[in-house]
Design a protein around this motif. Structure first.
Motif, PDB file in Angstrom:
ATOM      1  N   UNK A  49      40.365  14.377  78.679  1.00 40.40           N
ATOM      2  CA  UNK A  49      39.538  13.924  77.574  1.00 40.40           C
ATOM      3  C   UNK A  49      38.139  14.491  77.757  1.00 40.40           C
ATOM      4  N   UNK A  50      37.419  14.555  76.629  1.00 37.71           N
ATOM      5  CA  UNK A  50      36.091  15.169  76.629  1.00 37.71           C
ATOM      6  C   UNK A  50      35.167  14.390  75.715  1.00 37.71           C
ATOM      7  N   UNK A  51      33.993  14.054  76.217  1.00 31.70           N
ATOM      8  CA  UNK A  51      33.001  13.329  75.410  1.00 31.70           C
ATOM      9  C   UNK A  51      31.923  14.261  74.884  1.00 31.70           C
ATOM     10  N   UNK A  52      31.967  15.551  75.254  1.00 33.84           N
ATOM     11  CA  UNK A  52      30.985  16.495  74.759  1.00 33.84           C
ATOM     12  C   UNK A  52      31.304  17.900  75.224  1.00 33.84           C
ATOM     13  N   UNK A  53      30.571  18.880  74.671  1.00 32.28           N
ATOM     14  CA  UNK A  53      30.793  20.280  75.039  1.00 32.28           C
ATOM     15  C   UNK A  53      30.678  20.451  76.550  1.00 32.28           C
ATOM     16  N   UNK A  54      31.680  21.110  77.120  1.00 33.04           N
ATOM     17  CA  UNK A  54      31.662  21.400  78.542  1.00 33.04           C
ATOM     18  C   UNK A  54      31.945  20.216  79.444  1.00 33.04           C
ATOM     19  N   UNK A  55      32.173  19.045  78.864  1.00 35.49           N
ATOM     20  CA  UNK A  55      32.453  17.843  79.668  1.00 35.49           C
ATOM     21  C   UNK A  55      33.939  17.531  79.573  1.00 35.49           C
ATOM     22  N   UNK A  56      34.643  17.746  80.679  1.00 39.08           N
ATOM     23  CA  UNK A  56      36.083  17.534  80.710  1.00 39.08           C
ATOM     24  C   UNK A  56      36.421  16.573  81.840  1.00 39.08           C
ATOM     25  N   UNK A  57      37.227  15.565  81.526  1.00 38.49           N
ATOM     26  CA  UNK A  57      37.734  14.659  82.558  1.00 38.49           C
ATOM     27  C   UNK A  57      39.237  14.837  82.645  1.00 38.49           C
ATOM     28  N   UNK A  58      39.718  15.017  83.861  1.00 36.33           N
ATOM     29  CA  UNK A  58      41.136  15.253  84.089  1.00 36.33           C
ATOM     30  C   UNK A  58      41.801  13.976  84.570  1.00 36.33           C
ATOM     31  N   UNK A  59      42.955  13.685  84.001  1.00 37.08           N
ATOM     32  CA  UNK A  59      43.687  12.488  84.385  1.00 37.08           C
ATOM     33  C   UNK A  59      44.812  12.787  85.356  1.00 37.08           C
ATOM     34  N   UNK A  60      45.356  13.977  85.294  1.00 39.96           N
ATOM     35  CA  UNK A  60      46.503  14.308  86.133  1.00 39.96           C
ATOM     36  C   UNK A  60      46.259  15.645  86.827  1.00 39.96           C
ATOM     37  N   UNK A  61      46.453  15.698  88.151  1.00 40.09           N
ATOM     38  CA  UNK A  61      46.241  16.938  88.917  1.00 40.09           C
ATOM     39  C   UNK A  61      47.440  17.864  88.785  1.00 40.09           C
ATOM     40  N   UNK A  62      47.514  18.611  87.705  1.00 43.05           N
ATOM     41  CA  UNK A  62      48.662  19.494  87.504  1.00 43.05           C
ATOM     42  C   UNK A  62      48.165  20.927  87.335  1.00 43.05           C
ATOM     43  N   UNK A  63      49.051  21.784  86.953  1.00 45.16           N
ATOM     44  CA  UNK A  63      48.686  23.192  86.756  1.00 45.16           C
ATOM     45  C   UNK A  63      48.148  23.431  85.360  1.00 45.16           C
ATOM     46  N   UNK A  64      47.534  22.428  84.784  1.00 43.39           N
ATOM     47  CA  UNK A  64      46.939  22.545  83.466  1.00 43.39           C
ATOM     48  C   UNK A  64      45.432  22.409  83.576  1.00 43.39           C
ATOM     49  N   UNK A  65      44.730  23.004  82.630  1.00 46.00           N
ATOM     50  CA  UNK A  65      43.286  22.857  82.556  1.00 46.00           C
ATOM     51  C   UNK A  65      42.887  22.756  81.102  1.00 46.00           C
ATOM     52  N   UNK A  66      41.688  22.252  80.856  1.00 45.13           N
ATOM     53  CA  UNK A  66      41.193  22.122  79.492  1.00 45.13           C
ATOM     54  C   UNK A  66      39.768  22.618  79.423  1.00 45.13           C
ATOM     55  N   UNK A  67      39.394  23.080  78.243  1.00 46.36           N
ATOM     56  CA  UNK A  67      38.018  23.522  78.031  1.00 46.36           C
ATOM     57  C   UNK A  67      37.580  23.115  76.634  1.00 46.36           C
ATOM     58  N   UNK A  68      36.280  22.957  76.489  1.00 46.75           N
ATOM     59  CA  UNK A  68      35.694  22.607  75.195  1.00 46.75           C
ATOM     60  C   UNK A  68      34.520  23.554  74.962  1.00 46.75           C
ATOM     61  N   UNK A  69      34.817  24.734  74.460  1.00 41.36           N
ATOM     62  CA  UNK A  69      33.758  25.733  74.280  1.00 41.36           C
ATOM     63  C   UNK A  69      32.825  25.435  73.114  1.00 41.36           C
ATOM     64  N   UNK A  70      33.296  24.709  72.134  1.00 45.84           N
ATOM     65  CA  UNK A  70      32.474  24.312  70.990  1.00 45.84           C
ATOM     66  C   UNK A  70      32.674  22.825  70.723  1.00 45.84           C
ATOM     67  N   UNK A  71      31.786  22.267  69.924  1.00 47.06           N
ATOM     68  CA  UNK A  71      31.794  20.813  69.703  1.00 47.06           C
ATOM     69  C   UNK A  71      33.136  20.294  69.203  1.00 47.06           C
TER      70      UNK A  71
END
Lengths: 113, 115
Positions: A49-71
């Motif tokens: 989940x993300x509350x803002x640009x560049x702010x990512x919180x991970x819930x599960x330590x897997x081989x996945x990643x997330x990014x939020x390059x724009x709002x």
């Protein structure tokens, strides 16, 4: 009114291949954004989940990643897919205050072979 | 950990009333949602309860008892289109400081409505 888009709608990928799923929201500013996965016969599992640009919180330590390059853009990625990554991937947004109801995108059905 | 329980499957007759139960044991609580999800589609919001009592919205009602960790969704005058999965979700604390409240979902109850 607000709308949320996800693509692609369906995807079939071989094990070990990379992944990029995209989600965009229209009609709102600074939304909270979420990635969920729904495996067959199981509930929705929160991945990021993300509350803002560049702010990512991970819930599960897997081989996945997330990014939020724009709002209003949220991307889910993997460098090497596993069989267990198969599932229905749902992006959601919320206003981040008050009742904070989540509104879901149409989802991406991912099959890893 | 967070534990949210719902029956796996229920069946009912068109025109009848059905009650779908949800019990939860969570570390923290800040509201409970019910969502409807048709096969292959995204969940859609039905109701939200944060205080004890009944919330009514047309044919659908939702009840919450925080002391009992219990909620139910009541569907009246069932229609064939109500055949779907119903997801119970509890807002629970997330993040290192637990400052973000985000819904944790149960596995859902598959409701089959037959003529």
């Amino acid at each position: 009114s607000q709308t949320i888009h996800q693509w692609p709608a369906t995807l079939v990928q071989p094990v070990g291949s990379p992944l990029s799923l995209e989600c965009t929201v229209e009609g709102t500013s600074n939304p909270n954004l979420y990635w969920y996965r729904q495996a067959a016969g199981r509930g929705l599992q929160l991945l990021f989940y993300s509350v803002g640009i560049g702010q990512i919180s991970s819930e599960v330590p897997q081989n996945l990643s997330a990014s939020r390059p724009q709002d209003r853009q949220f991307i889910l990625s993997s460098k090497k897919l596993l069989l267990s990554d198969s599932g229905f991937y749902l992006c959601a947004w919320s206003v981040g205050q008050g009742v904070d109801t989540q509104y879901f995108g149409p989802g991406t059905r991912l099959t890893v072979l | 950990g967070q534990n949210i329980d719902q029956p796996t499957e229920m069946t009912a007759t068109e025109g009848a009333i059905v009650q779908i139960n949800c019990t939860y044991q969570t570390s923290g609580f800040n509201g409970l949602f019910w969502y409807q999800q048709h096969a292959g589609e995204a969940p859609t919001f039905l109701s939200y309860n944060v205080l004890d009592g009944l919330e009514e919205k047309g044919r659908f009602s939702s009840f919450l008892s925080r002391s009992k960790g219990y909620s139910y969704l009541l569907l009246k005058e069932l229609q064939m289109k109500d055949s779907a999965s119903y997801l119970c979700a509890v807002r629970t604390p997330h993040g290192l400081s637990g400052g973000s409240y985000i819904p944790t979902f149960g596995r859902g109850t598959s409701l089959i409505v037959h003529p």
